[in-house]
Structures are given as C-alpha cells and as structure tokens.
Motif scaffolding. Structure first.
Motif, PDB file in Angstrom:
ATOM      1  N   THR A  22       0.840  -1.197   0.063  1.00  0.00           N
ATOM      2  CA  THR A  22      -0.007   0.053   0.104  1.00  0.00           C
ATOM      3  C   THR A  22       0.783   1.171   0.128  1.00  0.00           C
ATOM      4  OG1 THR A  22      -1.682  -1.130   1.365  1.00  0.00           O
ATOM      5  CG2 THR A  22      -1.825   1.135   1.356  1.00  0.00           C
ATOM      6  N   VAL A  23       0.820   2.171  -1.000  1.00  0.00           N
ATOM      7  CA  VAL A  23       1.385   3.410  -0.964  1.00  0.00           C
ATOM      8  C   VAL A  23       0.694   4.538  -0.472  1.00  0.00           C
ATOM      9  CG1 VAL A  23       2.357   4.918  -2.537  1.00  0.00           C
ATOM     10  CG2 VAL A  23       2.300   2.750  -3.278  1.00  0.00           C
ATOM     11  N   ALA A  24       1.474   5.207   0.656  1.00  0.00           N
ATOM     12  CA  ALA A  24       0.780   6.000   1.454  1.00  0.00           C
ATOM     13  C   ALA A  24       0.900   7.556   0.627  1.00  0.00           C
ATOM     14  CB  ALA A  24       1.278   6.131   2.738  1.00  0.00           C
ATOM     15  N   LYS A  25      -0.359   8.312   0.416  1.00  0.00           N
ATOM     16  CA  LYS A  25      -0.316   9.388  -0.402  1.00  0.00           C
ATOM     17  C   LYS A  25      -0.974  10.381   0.630  1.00  0.00           C
ATOM     18  CE  LYS A  25      -0.236   7.279  -4.772  1.00  0.00           C
ATOM     19  NZ  LYS A  25      -1.046   7.248  -6.310  1.00  0.00           N
ATOM     20  N   SER A  26      -0.660  11.855   0.277  1.00  0.00           N
ATOM     21  CA  SER A  26      -1.472  12.892   0.700  1.00  0.00           C
ATOM     22  C   SER A  26      -1.590  13.897  -0.210  1.00  0.00           C
ATOM     23  CB  SER A  26      -0.350  13.488   1.750  1.00  0.00           C
ATOM     24  OG  SER A  26       0.048  12.557   3.007  1.00  0.00           O
ATOM     25  N   VAL A  27      -2.811  14.514   0.020  1.00  0.00           N
ATOM     26  CA  VAL A  27      -3.282  15.832  -0.897  1.00  0.00           C
ATOM     27  C   VAL A  27      -2.898  17.081   0.075  1.00  0.00           C
ATOM     28  CG1 VAL A  27      -5.163  17.179  -1.611  1.00  0.00           C
ATOM     29  CG2 VAL A  27      -5.177  14.524  -1.764  1.00  0.00           C
ATOM     30  N   VAL A  28      -2.125  17.765  -0.617  1.00  0.00           N
ATOM     31  CA  VAL A  28      -1.458  19.050   0.016  1.00  0.00           C
ATOM     32  C   VAL A  28      -1.835  20.399  -0.734  1.00  0.00           C
ATOM     33  CG1 VAL A  28       0.470  20.076   0.828  1.00  0.00           C
ATOM     34  CG2 VAL A  28       0.550  17.579   0.737  1.00  0.00           C
ATOM     35  N   THR A  29      -2.399  21.376   0.152  1.00  0.00           N
ATOM     36  CA  THR A  29      -2.694  22.528  -0.432  1.00  0.00           C
ATOM     37  C   THR A  29      -1.310  23.429  -0.234  1.00  0.00           C
ATOM     38  OG1 THR A  29      -4.871  22.582   0.021  1.00  0.00           O
ATOM     39  CG2 THR A  29      -4.124  24.750  -0.346  1.00  0.00           C
ATOM     40  N   PHE A  30      -0.548  23.582  -1.380  1.00  0.00           N
ATOM     41  CA  PHE A  30       0.669  24.513  -1.351  1.00  0.00           C
ATOM     42  C   PHE A  30       0.317  25.894  -1.845  1.00  0.00           C
ATOM     43  CE2 PHE A  30       4.970  25.173  -3.035  1.00  0.00           C
ATOM     44  CZ  PHE A  30       5.902  24.535  -2.150  1.00  0.00           C
ATOM     45  N   VAL A  84      -0.534  16.208  -5.121  1.00  0.00           N
ATOM     46  CA  VAL A  84      -0.612  14.879  -4.341  1.00  0.00           C
ATOM     47  C   VAL A  84       0.773  14.233  -4.434  1.00  0.00           C
ATOM     48  CG1 VAL A  84      -1.685  12.516  -4.578  1.00  0.00           C
ATOM     49  CG2 VAL A  84      -2.951  14.383  -5.487  1.00  0.00           C
ATOM     50  N   ILE A  85       1.052  13.788  -3.412  1.00  0.00           N
ATOM     51  CA  ILE A  85       2.639  13.396  -3.098  1.00  0.00           C
ATOM     52  C   ILE A  85       2.368  11.672  -2.408  1.00  0.00           C
ATOM     53  CG2 ILE A  85       3.600  15.658  -2.653  1.00  0.00           C
ATOM     54  CD1 ILE A  85       3.664  14.802   0.314  1.00  0.00           C
ATOM     55  N   GLU A  86       3.567  11.012  -2.878  1.00  0.00           N
ATOM     56  CA  GLU A  86       3.686   9.839  -2.216  1.00  0.00           C
ATOM     57  C   GLU A  86       4.453  10.087  -0.870  1.00  0.00           C
ATOM     58  OE1 GLU A  86       4.907   6.747  -4.556  1.00  0.00           O
ATOM     59  OE2 GLU A  86       3.900   6.974  -6.194  1.00  0.00           O
ATOM     60  N   ASP A  87       4.102   9.836  -0.022  1.00  0.00           N
ATOM     61  CA  ASP A  87       4.686  10.261   1.538  1.00  0.00           C
ATOM     62  C   ASP A  87       6.131   9.786   1.455  1.00  0.00           C
ATOM     63  OD1 ASP A  87       2.478  11.495   1.915  1.00  0.00           O
ATOM     64  OD2 ASP A  87       1.880   9.693   3.435  1.00  0.00           O
ATOM     65  N   GLU A  88       6.648   8.561   0.893  1.00  0.00           N
ATOM     66  CA  GLU A  88       7.751   8.053   1.166  1.00  0.00           C
ATOM     67  C   GLU A  88       8.852   8.779   0.186  1.00  0.00           C
ATOM     68  OE1 GLU A  88       8.096   3.715   0.896  1.00  0.00           O
ATOM     69  OE2 GLU A  88       6.977   3.545   3.145  1.00  0.00           O
ATOM     70  N   LEU A  89       8.455   9.253  -0.997  1.00  0.00           N
ATOM     71  CA  LEU A  89       9.122   9.882  -1.696  1.00  0.00           C
ATOM     72  C   LEU A  89       9.332  11.202  -1.902  1.00  0.00           C
ATOM     73  CD1 LEU A  89       7.987   7.645  -5.088  1.00  0.00           C
ATOM     74  CD2 LEU A  89       9.767   7.337  -3.546  1.00  0.00           C
ATOM     75  N   VAL A  90       8.480  11.959  -1.271  1.00  0.00           N
ATOM     76  CA  VAL A  90       8.477  13.426  -1.522  1.00  0.00           C
ATOM     77  C   VAL A  90       8.559  14.148  -0.243  1.00  0.00           C
ATOM     78  CG1 VAL A  90       7.371  15.431  -2.201  1.00  0.00           C
ATOM     79  CG2 VAL A  90       7.048  13.362  -3.579  1.00  0.00           C
ATOM     80  N   THR A 124       6.981  30.159   0.784  1.00  0.00           N
ATOM     81  CA  THR A 124       6.083  29.080   0.541  1.00  0.00           C
ATOM     82  C   THR A 124       5.448  28.770   1.867  1.00  0.00           C
ATOM     83  OG1 THR A 124       7.793  27.572   1.057  1.00  0.00           O
ATOM     84  CG2 THR A 124       7.390  28.402  -1.333  1.00  0.00           C
ATOM     85  N   ASP A 125       4.187  28.087   1.777  1.00  0.00           N
ATOM     86  CA  ASP A 125       3.798  27.538   3.030  1.00  0.00           C
ATOM     87  C   ASP A 125       2.801  26.296   2.807  1.00  0.00           C
ATOM     88  OD1 ASP A 125       2.854  27.387   5.646  1.00  0.00           O
ATOM     89  OD2 ASP A 125       1.137  28.875   5.214  1.00  0.00           O
ATOM     90  N   ILE A 126       2.559  25.456   3.737  1.00  0.00           N
ATOM     91  CA  ILE A 126       1.681  24.293   3.572  1.00  0.00           C
ATOM     92  C   ILE A 126       0.476  24.862   4.278  1.00  0.00           C
ATOM     93  CG2 ILE A 126       1.348  21.826   3.862  1.00  0.00           C
ATOM     94  CD1 ILE A 126       3.533  22.674   2.298  1.00  0.00           C
ATOM     95  N   ALA A 127      -0.638  25.113   3.498  1.00  0.00           N
ATOM     96  CA  ALA A 127      -2.063  25.600   4.059  1.00  0.00           C
ATOM     97  C   ALA A 127      -2.691  24.417   4.509  1.00  0.00           C
ATOM     98  CB  ALA A 127      -2.569  26.155   3.013  1.00  0.00           C
ATOM     99  N   ALA A 128      -2.605  23.284   4.036  1.00  0.00           N
ATOM    100  CA  ALA A 128      -3.446  21.956   4.300  1.00  0.00           C
ATOM    101  C   ALA A 128      -2.824  20.698   3.746  1.00  0.00           C
ATOM    102  CB  ALA A 128      -4.950  22.314   3.952  1.00  0.00           C
ATOM    103  N   MET A 129      -3.262  19.717   4.629  1.00  0.00           N
ATOM    104  CA  MET A 129      -2.523  18.279   4.087  1.00  0.00           C
ATOM    105  C   MET A 129      -3.461  17.485   4.877  1.00  0.00           C
ATOM    106  SD  MET A 129       1.179  16.886   4.976  1.00  0.00           S
ATOM    107  CE  MET A 129       1.704  15.352   4.453  1.00  0.00           C
ATOM    108  N   GLN A 130      -3.769  16.378   3.612  1.00  0.00           N
ATOM    109  CA  GLN A 130      -4.857  15.388   3.936  1.00  0.00           C
ATOM    110  C   GLN A 130      -4.420  13.985   3.675  1.00  0.00           C
ATOM    111  OE1 GLN A 130      -8.793  16.094   3.199  1.00  0.00           O
ATOM    112  NE2 GLN A 130      -9.458  14.226   3.602  1.00  0.00           N
ATOM    113  N   LYS A 131      -4.367  12.924   4.378  1.00  0.00           N
ATOM    114  CA  LYS A 131      -3.862  11.831   4.082  1.00  0.00           C
ATOM    115  C   LYS A 131      -4.967  11.173   3.144  1.00  0.00           C
ATOM    116  CE  LYS A 131       0.090  11.270   6.305  1.00  0.00           C
ATOM    117  NZ  LYS A 131       1.324  11.211   5.785  1.00  0.00           N
ATOM    118  N   LEU A 132      -4.689  10.480   1.877  1.00  0.00           N
ATOM    119  CA  LEU A 132      -5.654   9.679   0.908  1.00  0.00           C
ATOM    120  C   LEU A 132      -5.883   8.228   1.702  1.00  0.00           C
ATOM    121  CD1 LEU A 132      -4.234  10.635  -2.557  1.00  0.00           C
ATOM    122  CD2 LEU A 132      -6.409  11.387  -1.325  1.00  0.00           C
TER     123      LEU A 132
END
Length: 216
Positions: free
Chosen positions: A127-135, A183-189, A208-216
């Motif tokens: 299973t590949v862990a991914k996150s959606v990020v508002t950059f 969208v990022i793969e947590d282990e790679l980015v 730059t800033d990370i406004a929001a982050m949510q796991k897929l």
C-alpha cells in the motif's frame, strides 16, 4: 525430591523438552532431581540431551514450575512394562521428534514454512501512502509575473509528485498568492525539500507555505 519417572516417560514420548521447544529451567529442575533413567528410553534420551546444556543451566530461560509437576513421586513401572509401553508409543505419531534427527527435520520443516510465508507476503502489493496538500507560494509584490511564477513552480519534476489545480488568492494591497493542489507519495516526497526547491525561483518567490494536508 524424587522424580515421577512414569509420568515423565509418558510426557517425553511426544516432546523434546519438559516445557516449550527449547531447554528451560523446567528441564534443569527435573534433571537435577534425576539419577537413574536407563530403563526409560524417552527419559534417557532427554537426560542425555539436557546434560549437554549443563554449563548453560544458569542462563536458560523460563521457570522451574513446569518441571515441578514431575517431582514428588518415586513410583515407576518395571523395566518390562516400560519397554512394552515404548513399543506401543512407537506406533503413534511423534509431533515433536523423538531424537535429534527428528528435531532437525522439524526445524527444517518450520524454516520451509516460514520461507514460504515470507515469499507469499512479499508478493502482496504494498500500500502506497499518499497525501493531498494545499501548497501556497507568495510573490514579492503586486508586480510579480504570477504566470511565470506558476510556470516555474510546475516545472519541478519529482518522483511521487503530481501538480493539480491552482488559483490565485488575494492577500492584500493588490498582491495575490498562488494556491496549488498537489498529490504526493509520502515516502518519496519531502515537503520541506519541495519548499526549498520552489524557493530557488527567487526572482518570483518570496515564501512558501503548507496551507492544508490530508492523507488519502
């Protein structure tokens, strides 16, 4: 305290140790209380095997509790009776091995099963862990070319990184910041490394800033 040889003989007919699958303090307790075992084939086998651990007695794990179950009685069948019982038990399936050769076969079978399990587990898709990020990317001022800024940001290619939709959000004094979904793969980015990479476009980027982050 005497050993109940009849009980111990029956117990060892299907086991290699008094308790568990390795020598323990339970074996030590019974071994120290035992003096004669020649007429009891299973006890004799066990006695010879445990004797090889004499120098390690103090370091063996476990407690003597299980061994105490065989102490306290001196009753024992006659040699002929013991031999007859041994012949009957020879026809039964020995689950734990009655000698060193059987022990080796059991260990080999166990190792094969473990290897087969690990091989099967390795074939399962990971299973590949991914996150959606508002950059968010802020420009220097209202004169910054935001089209060029976004073009520069999107030019960054990274394994496990996908650039998504974007929009310009007013922040005051006619200045707008770039807000872009990724969208990022947590282990790679690494988001920290990504921010450093975007900051290299210093002609356009103030911060730059990370406004929001949510796991897929």
């Amino acid at each position: 305290m005497p050993v109940d040889l009849a009980k111990l003989e029956a117990h060892l007919a299907s086991r290699s140790y008094v308790e568990g699958y390795t020598p323990s303090q339970a074996d030590v307790a019974v071994f120290k209380a035992l003096s004669e075992a020649e007429v009891f084939p299973n006890v004799a086998r066990w006695y010879t095997h445990i004797k090889s651990y004499v120098a390690e007695f103090d370091s063996l794990s476990g407690s003597s509790t299980a061994g105490e179950a065989f102490l306290g009685s001196s009753s024992a069948p006659a040699p002929a009776a013991a031999a007859e019982k041994k012949e009957e038990e020879d026809d039964e399936i020995d689950l734990f091995g009655s000698d060193e050769e059987d022990d080796a076969e059991a260990e080999k079978l166990k190792a094969e099963r473990v290897a087969a399990y690990n091989a099967k587990k390795a074939l399962k898709p990971k299973t590949v862990a991914k996150s959606v990020v508002t950059f968010e990317v802020k420009p220097w001022d209202d004169e910054t070319d935001m089209a060029k800024l976004e073009e520069s940001v999107r030019s960054i290619e990274w394994p496990g990184l996908v650039w998504g939709a974007s929009k310009l959000v007013p922040i005051g004094y006619g200045i707008k910041k770039l807000q872009i979904t990724i969208v990022i793969e947590d282990e790679l980015v690494s988001l920290e490394d990504l921010q450093d990479k975007v900051a290299e476009f210093e002609d356009y980027v103030q911060s730059t800033d990370i406004a929001a982050m949510q796991k897929l």
